[in-house]
Design a protein around this motif. Structure first.
Motif, mmCIF file in Angstrom:
data_model
loop_
_atom_site.group_PDB
_atom_site.id
_atom_site.type_symbol
_atom_site.label_atom_id
_atom_site.label_comp_id
_atom_site.label_asym_id
_atom_site.label_seq_id
_atom_site.Cartn_x
_atom_site.Cartn_y
_atom_site.Cartn_z
ATOM 1 N N GLU A 21 35.986 56.709 43.363
ATOM 2 C CA GLU A 21 35.335 55.924 42.458
ATOM 3 C C GLU A 21 36.460 55.813 41.126
ATOM 4 O O GLU A 21 36.695 54.767 40.510
ATOM 5 N N LYS A 61 40.093 54.236 41.723
ATOM 6 C CA LYS A 61 40.038 52.918 41.538
ATOM 7 C C LYS A 61 40.207 52.366 40.222
ATOM 8 O O LYS A 61 40.583 51.360 40.176
ATOM 9 N N LYS A 62 39.681 53.196 39.041
ATOM 10 C CA LYS A 62 39.764 52.582 37.983
ATOM 11 C C LYS A 62 41.058 53.142 37.114
ATOM 12 O O LYS A 62 41.666 52.323 36.327
#
Length: 222
Positions: free
Chosen positions: A45, A48-49
């Motif tokens: 997660e 992805k940022k």
């Protein structure tokens, strides 16, 4: 309404530089602490940022930015009512940029990161004596930058002050500032401490970082 989210940890100098800028601009934001010890920054997660998996990371309307220098310049350019923190005048901006590059490539990389990475990730509790000399040289440079001016890039507060003070206030964990030798730095820090948001945005996190270093029993090789 502005919707910003800052991902980071309080002890991180780059995160604190962003927090100082957000506070100076009076921008509301959500703050998400990233557990680096648990490698939360390596989760799918988070990657992805920010594929470099670093903090600070800033989310702004679905867009993600990282590197504190890029973030603070972006925030002022987009949200400030004036250009005082990051002047549009090309010469003044170049001086601010130079100081930001100094913080990134010298103060943070040579002074802080070169000690903390071996310490925190490889449990190397004896730092080379050259690292101590590097910190002293950083102090010498900053003292010179402050000659005949109140702030790092001139006589007005800029994002360069936020960036460099976040690191200088952390380097004292390794090498104390000599008050007799670094008169300008001491006066400059006291000047910044008068900002109503300084303690919350930088002071507390700096003390957290200093305490962590002291508890590690780090020493320099003789």
């Amino acid at each position: 309404m502005v919707k910003l989210t800052l991902y980071g940890i309080d002890g991180s100098p780059p995160v604190r530089a962003v927090k100082l800028t957000l506070a100076a601009l009076n921008l509301p934001y959500d703050y998400v602490k990233v557990d680096l010890a648990a490698r939360a920054n390596l989760s799918p997660e988070f990657l992805k940022k920010n594929p470099q998996h670093t903090v600070p990371t800033l989310a702004d309307d679905g867009h993600y930015l990282w590197d504190s220098h890029a973030i603070i310049a972006y925030l002022v350019s987009k949200y400030a009512d004036s250009d005082s923190l990051y002047p549009k005048d090309l010469l003044q901006r170049a001086v601010v940029d130079q100081r930001l590059h100094f913080e990134s490539g010298v103060a943070f990389a040579d002074g802080l990161r070169s000690i903390t990475i071996p310490l925190f990730f490889y449990n190397q509790k004896i730092a080379p004596k050259e690292r101590k000399q590097a910190i002293i040289e950083i102090y010498d440079f900053v003292e010179t930058f402050l000659k005949d001016q109140d702030y790092i890039a001139g006589n007005q507060l800029t994002i360069a002050d936020f960036s460099i003070v976040s690191t200088i206030s952390s380097l004292v964990a390794f090498v104390d500032l000599d008050h007799a030798k670094y008169v300008r730095i001491i006066a400059w820090i006291k000047r910044l401490e008068q900002l109503p948001y300084y303690e919350e945005a930088n002071g507390k996190g700096a003390q957290e970082f200093i305490s962590l270093i002291k508890q590690s029993n780090l020493s320099f090789a003789s």
